[in-house]
Design a protein around this motif. Structure first.
Motif: not given
Length: 144
Positions: A8-26
């Motif tokens: 659960v920790t890896v999924v929640v943090v991983g999704l957070l990273v994915g959203v923030e990365f997408a905002v920054a890069v795309f």
């Protein structure tokens, strides 16, 4: 239970990273390329939406990572949790003030330096993304 907490920790943090990365890069580069002041309208709308959601997501990530660090008793997990705390402190001290202003802007009410302010937010956001990506990698390593 420990395995479920780790997943659960890896999924929640991983999704957070994915959203923030997408905002920054795309997302922000695409929105900033829109004609006229459409990008301003989109960024203001995004600031309002994500400004409501992200505090819970960041705090939830910190709590999960901190819990996992305590359960796993691995120093790398503690460092990962510490980096997430750093990302929250960065957010509150540096990014949220800009975001709060941007959330209120319209093409008619935006200050003359709105592009510079959003550029500063973007640069700070890149640093925050690097911090949370590093945290995520360390959390994954703590699982190994």
């Amino acid at each position: 239970m420990q395995h479920a907490l780790a997943v659960v920790t890896v999924v929640v943090v991983g999704l957070l990273v994915g959203v923030e990365f997408a905002v920054a890069v795309f997302v922000n580069p695409i929105v900033d390329g829109l004609p006229h002041n459409s990008g301003l309208v989109a960024r203001s709308s995004g600031a309002r939406l994500l400004g409501r959601v992200m505090p819970f997501w960041y705090i939830g990530s910190v709590l999960l990572a901190g819990t996992w660090a305590g359960v796993a008793a691995k120093p790398v997990a503690g460092v990962a949790a510490g980096l997430l705390v750093l990302s929250v402190l960065m957010s509150v001290a540096l990014l949220v003030p800009i975001n709060s202003r941007a959330a209120q802007w319209t093409p008619e009410t935006a200050p003359a330096d709105w592009r510079e302010q959003l550029g500063r937010w973007d640069r700070l956001h890149y640093v925050r993304v690097a911090v949370i990506v590093t945290s995520f990698v360390l959390l994954v390593l703590a699982l190994a």
